[in-house]
Structures are given as structure tokens and as C-alpha cells.
Design a protein around this motif. Sequence first.
Motif, PDB file in Angstrom:
ATOM      1  N   LYS A   1       0.842  -1.197   0.000  1.00  0.00           N
ATOM      2  CA  LYS A   1       0.000   0.000   0.000  1.00  0.00           C
ATOM      3  C   LYS A   1       0.875   1.244   0.000  1.00  0.00           C
ATOM      4  O   LYS A   1       1.981   1.249   0.551  1.00  0.00           O
ATOM      5  N   LEU A   2       0.370   2.301  -0.598  1.00  0.00           N
ATOM      6  CA  LEU A   2       1.123   3.557  -0.688  1.00  0.00           C
ATOM      7  C   LEU A   2       1.463   4.132   0.679  1.00  0.00           C
ATOM      8  O   LEU A   2       2.486   4.779   0.853  1.00  0.00           O
ATOM      9  N   GLU A   3       0.579   3.899   1.657  1.00  0.00           N
ATOM     10  CA  GLU A   3       0.785   4.463   2.990  1.00  0.00           C
ATOM     11  C   GLU A   3       2.036   3.926   3.683  1.00  0.00           C
ATOM     12  O   GLU A   3       2.509   4.514   4.649  1.00  0.00           O
ATOM     13  N   LYS A   4       2.583   2.827   3.202  1.00  0.00           N
ATOM     14  CA  LYS A   4       3.784   2.229   3.805  1.00  0.00           C
ATOM     15  C   LYS A   4       5.073   2.940   3.412  1.00  0.00           C
ATOM     16  O   LYS A   4       6.106   2.743   4.039  1.00  0.00           O
ATOM     17  N   PHE A   5       5.028   3.766   2.362  1.00  0.00           N
ATOM     18  CA  PHE A   5       6.234   4.390   1.839  1.00  0.00           C
ATOM     19  C   PHE A   5       6.457   5.782   2.435  1.00  0.00           C
ATOM     20  O   PHE A   5       5.533   6.431   2.888  1.00  0.00           O
TER      21      PHE A   5
ATOM     22  N   LYS B   1       7.585   9.846   2.373  1.00  0.00           N
ATOM     23  CA  LYS B   1       7.118  10.962   1.558  1.00  0.00           C
ATOM     24  C   LYS B   1       7.993  11.193   0.329  1.00  0.00           C
ATOM     25  O   LYS B   1       7.473  11.417  -0.759  1.00  0.00           O
ATOM     26  N   HIS B   2       9.310  11.142   0.483  1.00  0.00           N
ATOM     27  CA  HIS B   2      10.179  11.420  -0.661  1.00  0.00           C
ATOM     28  C   HIS B   2      10.006  10.377  -1.760  1.00  0.00           C
ATOM     29  O   HIS B   2      10.089  10.686  -2.940  1.00  0.00           O
ATOM     30  N   PHE B   3       9.729   9.125  -1.387  1.00  0.00           N
ATOM     31  CA  PHE B   3       9.491   8.084  -2.381  1.00  0.00           C
ATOM     32  C   PHE B   3       8.186   8.362  -3.131  1.00  0.00           C
ATOM     33  O   PHE B   3       8.115   8.231  -4.351  1.00  0.00           O
ATOM     34  N   LEU B   4       7.142   8.762  -2.395  1.00  0.00           N
ATOM     35  CA  LEU B   4       5.852   9.067  -3.014  1.00  0.00           C
ATOM     36  C   LEU B   4       5.963  10.256  -3.959  1.00  0.00           C
ATOM     37  O   LEU B   4       5.337  10.276  -5.020  1.00  0.00           O
ATOM     38  N   ALA B   5       6.775  11.240  -3.592  1.00  0.00           N
ATOM     39  CA  ALA B   5       6.980  12.413  -4.463  1.00  0.00           C
ATOM     40  C   ALA B   5       7.615  11.996  -5.782  1.00  0.00           C
ATOM     41  O   ALA B   5       7.193  12.431  -6.855  1.00  0.00           O
ATOM     42  N   ASN B   6       8.612  11.142  -5.723  1.00  0.00           N
ATOM     43  CA  ASN B   6       9.264  10.668  -6.933  1.00  0.00           C
ATOM     44  C   ASN B   6       8.324   9.812  -7.775  1.00  0.00           C
ATOM     45  O   ASN B   6       8.328   9.898  -9.001  1.00  0.00           O
ATOM     46  N   LEU B   7       7.510   9.001  -7.121  1.00  0.00           N
ATOM     47  CA  LEU B   7       6.551   8.170  -7.841  1.00  0.00           C
ATOM     48  C   LEU B   7       5.513   9.038  -8.542  1.00  0.00           C
ATOM     49  O   LEU B   7       5.157   8.785  -9.693  1.00  0.00           O
ATOM     50  N   LEU B   8       5.052  10.082  -7.883  1.00  0.00           N
ATOM     51  CA  LEU B   8       4.092  10.995  -8.498  1.00  0.00           C
ATOM     52  C   LEU B   8       4.696  11.692  -9.698  1.00  0.00           C
ATOM     53  O   LEU B   8       4.043  11.836 -10.737  1.00  0.00           O
ATOM     54  N   ASP B   9       5.953  12.108  -9.606  1.00  0.00           N
ATOM     55  CA  ASP B   9       6.623  12.739 -10.748  1.00  0.00           C
ATOM     56  C   ASP B   9       6.706  11.801 -11.936  1.00  0.00           C
ATOM     57  O   ASP B   9       6.561  12.221 -13.082  1.00  0.00           O
ATOM     58  N   SER B  10       6.917  10.523 -11.685  1.00  0.00           N
ATOM     59  CA  SER B  10       7.022   9.564 -12.789  1.00  0.00           C
ATOM     60  C   SER B  10       5.661   9.246 -13.402  1.00  0.00           C
ATOM     61  O   SER B  10       5.598   8.794 -14.547  1.00  0.00           O
ATOM     62  N   LYS B  11       4.579   9.496 -12.681  1.00  0.00           N
ATOM     63  CA  LYS B  11       3.235   9.197 -13.179  1.00  0.00           C
ATOM     64  C   LYS B  11       2.583  10.372 -13.898  1.00  0.00           C
ATOM     65  O   LYS B  11       1.518  10.236 -14.444  1.00  0.00           O
TER      66      LYS B  11
END
Length: 42
Positions: A25-29, A31-41
Motif C-alpha cells: 500500500k502507498l501508505e507504507k512508503f 514521503k520522498h518516495f511518493l513524491a518521486n513516484l508521483l513525478d514519474s506518473k
Amino acid sequence: MHTGSKGWYVKELKERGVTKYEGKKLEKFKKHFLANLLDSKK
């Protein structure tokens, strides 16, 4: 929810159809990882 917070990134990714990454689940990651994932999407 503040723009740029962990919850904001989770919400934005879910709006783009991403609920899990590599089976977790996304909640396990962090913040910096989620930011990078959002940039790639974008």
C-alpha cells in the motif's frame, strides 16, 4: 490536508489510479518516495 504532505501525495496518486506499488500500500512508503513516484506518473 497540506499540499506536499504525505497524505496529499497518497491522495494524488490514488486519483491517478495508483493504489499499490510492488504489492505494498502507498501508505507504507516515505514521503520522498511518493513524491518521486508521483513525478514519474505525470
